[in-house]
Design a protein around this motif. Structure first.
Motif, PDB file in Angstrom:
ATOM      1  N   TYR A  34     -57.148  21.443  10.275  1.00 23.30           N
ATOM      2  CA  TYR A  34     -56.205  22.413  10.843  1.00 23.30           C
ATOM      3  C   TYR A  34     -55.155  21.781  11.741  1.00 23.30           C
ATOM      4  N   CYS A  35     -55.164  20.451  11.867  1.00 22.76           N
ATOM      5  CA  CYS A  35     -54.303  19.796  12.867  1.00 22.76           C
ATOM      6  C   CYS A  35     -52.821  20.092  12.609  1.00 22.76           C
ATOM      7  N   MET A  37     -58.161  10.628  14.151  1.00 20.61           N
ATOM      8  CA  MET A  37     -59.128  11.549  13.547  1.00 20.61           C
ATOM      9  C   MET A  37     -58.379  12.439  12.557  1.00 20.61           C
ATOM     10  N   ASP A  38     -59.102  13.289  11.838  1.00 21.16           N
ATOM     11  CA  ASP A  38     -58.440  14.008  10.738  1.00 21.16           C
ATOM     12  C   ASP A  38     -58.986  15.425  10.606  1.00 21.16           C
ATOM     13  N   CYS A  39     -58.522  16.311  11.478  1.00 18.03           N
ATOM     14  CA  CYS A  39     -58.963  17.715  11.415  1.00 18.03           C
ATOM     15  C   CYS A  39     -58.115  18.448  10.382  1.00 18.03           C
ATOM     16  N   LYS A  96     -61.685  14.681  21.452  1.00 21.04           N
ATOM     17  CA  LYS A  96     -62.856  14.967  20.610  1.00 21.04           C
ATOM     18  C   LYS A  96     -63.634  13.672  20.386  1.00 21.04           C
ATOM     19  N   LYS A 118     -52.011   7.769   9.924  1.00 27.96           N
ATOM     20  CA  LYS A 118     -53.117   7.595  10.862  1.00 27.96           C
ATOM     21  C   LYS A 118     -53.654   6.162  10.846  1.00 27.96           C
ATOM     22  N   THR A 155     -51.245  14.152  20.628  1.00 28.46           N
ATOM     23  CA  THR A 155     -52.224  13.142  20.245  1.00 28.46           C
ATOM     24  C   THR A 155     -53.547  13.544  20.889  1.00 28.46           C
ATOM     25  N   ASP A 156     -54.607  12.817  20.592  1.00 30.42           N
ATOM     26  CA  ASP A 156     -55.859  12.976  21.346  1.00 30.42           C
ATOM     27  C   ASP A 156     -55.779  12.002  22.525  1.00 30.42           C
ATOM     28  N   LEU A 201     -50.370  18.683  13.837  1.00 28.06           N
ATOM     29  CA  LEU A 201     -49.536  17.478  13.849  1.00 28.06           C
ATOM     30  C   LEU A 201     -49.241  16.979  12.426  1.00 28.06           C
ATOM     31  N   CYS A 228     -52.791  10.848  15.583  1.00 33.49           N
ATOM     32  CA  CYS A 228     -54.215  10.754  15.891  1.00 33.49           C
ATOM     33  C   CYS A 228     -54.947   9.999  14.790  1.00 33.49           C
TER      34      CYS A 228
HETATM   35  S1  SF4 Z   1     -54.912  15.556  17.322  1.00 31.24           S
HETATM   36 FE1  SF4 Z   1     -56.717  16.835  17.681  1.00 31.24          FE
HETATM   37  S2  SF4 Z   1     -56.632  18.369  16.034  1.00 31.24           S
HETATM   38 FE2  SF4 Z   1     -55.286  16.683  15.408  1.00 31.24          FE
HETATM   39  S3  SF4 Z   1     -56.581  15.318  14.177  1.00 31.24           S
HETATM   40 FE3  SF4 Z   1     -56.653  14.576  16.294  1.00 31.24          FE
HETATM   41  S4  SF4 Z   1     -58.458  15.515  17.181  1.00 31.24           S
HETATM   42 FE4  SF4 Z   1     -57.964  16.676  15.333  1.00 31.24          FE
END
Ligand code: SF4
Length: 370
Positions: A95-96, A91-93, A170, A53, A138-139, A98, A89
């Protein structure tokens, strides 16, 4: 998460957009002959997902830009198309999906936009209704700080009448998009969740209030909107929390701005569990009552899914009885239980969503093309 290093594929090193991105980047930049050096950098890190990331790789998309959404066998899929502009992405969810989808995961941005435009022209020339989005691998809006991608796409889609583009995010990176001549062909979409899920599972994302505020600013500029309650996470007190999120949504967004709202309970391939346990030991998200679905993905036990879906759908319907509400990857029993109809009763899910896009985005000048 901040991008700390930029790698450039030698094949795109002297392209104008490469220079433009480099001028907006503050950090070490290296040109590489192949992706191997980038993968080696990421793979050598203690947490390769995190490193993936933080390292941006500018390269060409060597495959197709427009792809059919893979969907899932045995569940109702919506006929969506993916516009494959980049991967991963910042960001770091927790549950992602990816995190375990790419091996290794790398933030890649594709620069051969002449190919992208040629594929779009070809699709537009078919004069058939399509819905597509950039937010699957991706976002959609994370690229805004470095690129003019969204502006170019919004302008491109504004010049035709059969395809709707959905930018799903997001983030709140909308400032550069507000004044564009979009002709309602681009839908700006936000994933929504409860404050608790956003706070504990969606690291680096905008708060619920910030997302809704950004959506309201886009609505004020005439953009059609969409919202995705995905992933719906089941835990104690979640029904009241999701109802609260719905209340907050309709406190700032009038239903007439909304093209569709989707609901999708948390689902993941079994191999994601070990990644979440190792990267986010404090997260409880993978410890629900899951069973393997027909497609191999872990899903909450069906009666639990139906119960939370009924609660959220009821709350949405109380504010927006006519909004197009749909499930991502559920079967007829779930549809019937939570919404009172099956997609086939309304011509199928593809038809439902196409009709919503025709109405709200003015595709085919408001009527279906042939
Ligand atoms: S792609 Fe979506 S779910 Fe995955 S980390 Fe980014 S915002 Fe979160």
């Amino acid at each position: 998460m901040r991008v700390v290093a930029l790698y450039i594929d030698a094949q795109v090193a002297d392209w104008p957009e490469t220079a433009s991105i480099c001028s907006r980047f503050d950090g070490p930049i290296k040109t590489v002959a192949t992706a191997d050096e980038v993968y080696a950098d990421v793979a050598a890190a203690k947490d390769p997902v995190r490193r993936g990331k933080q390292v941006l790789y500018l390269t060409r998309n060597k495959g197709a830009y427009i792809r059919q959404c893979p969907g899932t066998s045995h569940y109702t899929c919506c006929g969506y198309k993916i516009l494959h502009v980049g991967t991963f992405c910042t960001m770091d969810c927790t549950y992602c999906i990816l995190q375990s989808y790419f091996h290794p995961p790398v933030l890649q941005y594709f620069l051969n936009h002449a190919d992208l435009n040629a594929e779009l022209e070809q699709l537009f020339a078919t004069r058939t209704i399509h819905r597509m989005g950039t937010g699957e691998f991706t976002d959609s809006l994370i690229w805004e700080p470095w690129t003019g991608l969204s502006e170019a796409l919004i302008r491109k889609f504004a010049g035709q009448d059969c395809c709707a583009l959905e930018l799903k995010t997001k983030t709140t990176f909308i400032d550069t998009l507000l004044d564009l001549p979009h002709r309602r062909r681009t839908i700006l979409a936000w994933s929504l969740n409860t404050e608790r899920v956003i706070g504990s599972e969606e690291q680096g994302t905008a708060s619920l209030g910030a997302r809704l505020n950004a959506a309201a600013r886009c609505a004020a500029q005439g953009y059609p909107l969409a919202f995705h309650f995905d992933p719906v996470v089941i835990n104690d007190g979640c029904e009241a929390e999701y109802r609260r999120t719905v209340e907050r949504l309709f406190a700032v967004i009038a239903p007439r701005h909304i093209v569709w709202i989707s609901l999708g309970a948390l689902r993941f391939m079994p191999d994601l569990k070990a990644v979440v346990q190792s990267r986010f030991p404090q997260s409880k998200i993978v410890y629900g009552e899951f069973i393997a679905g027909l497609d191999g993905k872990m899903r909450y036990f069906k009666p639990l899914r139906m119960k939370i879906y009924r609660a959220i759908a009821q709350a949405i319907r109380a504010h927006a009885p006519d909004v197009c509400l749909y499930f991502c990857m559920e079967d007829d029993e779930v549809w019937q239980d939570a919404l009172g109809f099956r997609p086939a009763d309304r011509g199928g899910l593809t038809r439902m969503l196409d009709d919503a896009a025709v109405r709200q985005c003015g595709l085919g000048n408001g009527s279906r093309l042939g």
